[in-house]
Design an enzyme around this catalytic site. Structure first.
Site, PDB file in Angstrom:
ATOM      1  N   ARG A 173       4.731   3.665  -6.044  1.00  0.00           N
ATOM      2  CA  ARG A 173       3.788   4.553  -6.732  1.00  0.00           C
ATOM      3  C   ARG A 173       4.392   4.951  -8.081  1.00  0.00           C
ATOM      4  O   ARG A 173       5.595   5.233  -8.178  1.00  0.00           O
ATOM      5  CB  ARG A 173       3.509   5.809  -5.911  1.00  0.00           C
ATOM      6  N   THR A 218       7.125  -1.151  -6.918  1.00  0.00           N
ATOM      7  CA  THR A 218       5.811  -1.590  -6.421  1.00  0.00           C
ATOM      8  C   THR A 218       5.222  -0.503  -5.515  1.00  0.00           C
ATOM      9  O   THR A 218       4.296  -0.776  -4.755  1.00  0.00           O
ATOM     10  CB  THR A 218       5.939  -2.894  -5.590  1.00  0.00           C
ATOM     11  N   MET A 246      13.658   2.025   3.249  1.00  0.00           N
ATOM     12  CA  MET A 246      13.763   0.811   4.081  1.00  0.00           C
ATOM     13  C   MET A 246      12.731   0.855   5.195  1.00  0.00           C
ATOM     14  O   MET A 246      13.043   0.864   6.391  1.00  0.00           O
ATOM     15  CB  MET A 246      15.193   0.697   4.618  1.00  0.00           C
ATOM     16  N   GLY A 247      11.449   0.883   4.809  1.00  0.00           N
ATOM     17  CA  GLY A 247      10.370   0.777   5.795  1.00  0.00           C
ATOM     18  C   GLY A 247       9.995  -0.699   5.908  1.00  0.00           C
ATOM     19  O   GLY A 247      10.797  -1.585   5.593  1.00  0.00           O
ATOM     20  N   ARG A 248       8.735  -0.942   6.315  1.00  0.00           N
ATOM     21  CA  ARG A 248       8.291  -2.329   6.490  1.00  0.00           C
ATOM     22  C   ARG A 248       8.450  -3.151   5.218  1.00  0.00           C
ATOM     23  O   ARG A 248       8.964  -4.262   5.234  1.00  0.00           O
ATOM     24  CB  ARG A 248       6.796  -2.344   6.879  1.00  0.00           C
ATOM     25  N   ILE A 249       7.982  -2.601   4.080  1.00  0.00           N
ATOM     26  CA  ILE A 249       7.982  -3.395   2.844  1.00  0.00           C
ATOM     27  C   ILE A 249       9.406  -3.520   2.287  1.00  0.00           C
ATOM     28  O   ILE A 249       9.819  -4.598   1.845  1.00  0.00           O
ATOM     29  CB  ILE A 249       7.001  -2.790   1.808  1.00  0.00           C
ATOM     30  N   ALA A 303      -0.066  -5.742  -6.023  1.00  0.00           N
ATOM     31  CA  ALA A 303       0.829  -6.268  -4.984  1.00  0.00           C
ATOM     32  C   ALA A 303       0.102  -6.720  -3.722  1.00  0.00           C
ATOM     33  O   ALA A 303       0.489  -7.696  -3.092  1.00  0.00           O
ATOM     34  CB  ALA A 303       1.902  -5.236  -4.645  1.00  0.00           C
ATOM     35  N   HIS A 335      -1.181  -3.046 -10.637  1.00  0.00           N
ATOM     36  CA  HIS A 335      -1.221  -2.637  -9.221  1.00  0.00           C
ATOM     37  C   HIS A 335      -1.876  -3.731  -8.357  1.00  0.00           C
ATOM     38  O   HIS A 335      -2.895  -3.486  -7.704  1.00  0.00           O
ATOM     39  CB  HIS A 335      -1.953  -1.301  -9.077  1.00  0.00           C
ATOM     40  N   GLU A 365      -2.601   5.586 -13.751  1.00  0.00           N
ATOM     41  CA  GLU A 365      -3.156   4.231 -13.725  1.00  0.00           C
ATOM     42  C   GLU A 365      -4.615   4.309 -14.105  1.00  0.00           C
ATOM     43  O   GLU A 365      -5.327   5.137 -13.532  1.00  0.00           O
ATOM     44  CB  GLU A 365      -3.023   3.611 -12.328  1.00  0.00           C
TER      45      GLU A 365
HETATM   46  C1  DGY Z   1      -1.471   0.466  -0.935  1.00  0.00           C
HETATM   47  O1  DGY Z   1      -2.083  -0.099  -0.025  1.00  0.00           O
HETATM   48  O2  DGY Z   1      -0.998   1.599  -0.823  1.00  0.00           O
HETATM   49  C2  DGY Z   1      -1.297  -0.310  -2.201  1.00  0.00           C
HETATM   50  O3  DGY Z   1      -0.732   0.429  -3.196  1.00  0.00           O
HETATM   51  C3  DGY Z   1      -2.583  -0.953  -2.661  1.00  0.00           C
HETATM   52  O4  DGY Z   1      -2.895  -1.947  -1.775  1.00  0.00           O
END
Ligand code: DGY
Length: 329
Positions: free
Chosen positions: A239, A237, A155-158, A289, A287, A268
């Site tokens: 790693r 989304t 539960m960080g920013r994203i 996002a 990848h 990847e």
């Molecule tokens: C990041 O910034 O870590 C993303 O995976 C790619 O933008």
């Protein structure tokens, strides 16, 4: 006075590249594929700064081959491609690009969630391949979203931005698993911090937003997939190596979980014969996002600012290892 020499490992948006070119003597790798490890070593050897991507492995050996190097500025928020302790040990600053790709990444996570839950990609292929003969009362049945439970791992920013979408837009209950409590999520989204087992058992959707490190590597595996609901949708989304991919393949094939939406894989790109690319209940994006105009431009500007600060002895705008300040090169 000569400008500091830097190597930029790919063409990045002009918003950042222009700044780098103005302030530095920049060698910019303009090929579509990354430089090989050998090429990277050669190019960085006489440089004061390196602007790298997540495709480059920056370890102690590489840092040793660049005795003048003062800064590694990663064009990403994640920095698992860099051996940060090795950089710190050598007095080298490390920068990243937090904050500016939060909404873009949460949007992607939500797109994958709704697309996998409602079988959108599979249905598009069905239509494209000419299988659509009539309206099917029993066909293409997916999962409801409103009022269900989202489990956020990290539960960080994203993670917070994803939870906000799910709670505010779709009235979902929010469970989260994180080393640290997030008071804002608990206050604004009524989120509940739980252990991983409870999150896996009670969530309808599981979205991963945690760092990749020695503790989290492989945390999604046969044992964890078995703890999820058979109707669960798994979204990653963050790693690829957070997931043991063969275990995910088996979970999707055997119906242990309903579907998955992935923006990241391990490795990847995936091999072309990776079964995840062919499973009807799995969506794989390359990848992307952070791939929006404002995110990528802002990432380029921060990466450029970090690089320039690093080679001119200033504090970095987004500094991964500020503890290096007292003995930076
Ligand atoms: C990041 O910034 O870590 C993303 O995976 C790619 O933008």
């Amino acid at each position: 006075m000569p400008k500091p020499k830097v190597f930029v490992t790919r063409l990045i948006p002009e918003a950042g590249l222009k700044k780098v070119r103005e302030a530095c003597d920049a060698d910019v790798w303009s090929e579509p594929l990354p430089p090989s490890a050998d090429e990277l070593r050669k190019r960085v050897a006489g440089c004061d700064g390196l602007l790298s991507l997540l495709t480059e492995r920056i370890d102690g050996a590489l840092l040793d081959s660049a005795p003048r190097l003062k800064v590694v500025s990663n064009y990403a928020v994640g920095f698992n491609n860099i051996d940060v302790p090795a950089a710190t040990e050598r007095g080298i600053c490390v920068g990243n690009t937090p904050g500016v790709l939060t909404d873009a990444t949460a949007d992607m996570a939500f797109s994958l969630l709704i697309s996998a839950a409602r079988r959108i990609v599979e249905s598009q292929k069905y239509a494209e391949q000419g299988h659509w003969k009539t309206w099917e009362p029993l066909g293409h049945i997916g999962q409801d979203l409103v009022g269900r439970t989202i489990g956020i791992v990290g539960m960080g920013r994203i993670g917070f931005a994803m939870a906000k979408r799910c709670h505010g837009g779709w009235g979902m209950k929010v469970l989260y698993h994180d080393l640290h409590p997030n008071a804002t999520a608990e206050k604004e989204l009524s989120a509940t911090r739980v252990d991983l087992d409870r999150l896996l058992a009670e969530s309808d959707f599981i979205s991963v937003h945690t760092d990749l490190n020695d503790t989290t590597r492989g945390m999604f595996n046969t044992a964890t997939f078995k703890k999820m609901k058979p109707t669960a949708v798994f979204v990653n989304t963050a790693r690829g190596p957070l997931v043991v991919e063969p275990d995910l393949v088996e979970a999707l094939q055997q119906g242990t979980i309903f579907a998955a939406g992935l923006d990241v894989t391990d490795p990847e790109p995936p091999r072309t014969d990776n079964p995840l690319l062919r499973l009807p209940n799995c969506i794989v994006a390359p990848h992307i996002a952070s791939a929006t105009v404002s995110s990528r431009n802002a990432m380029a500007e921060i990466a450029a600012d970090n690089l320039i600060a690093g080679v001119t002895g200033q504090p970095l705008r987004a500094w991964v290892n500020p503890e290096v300040a007292a003995r930076r090169k």
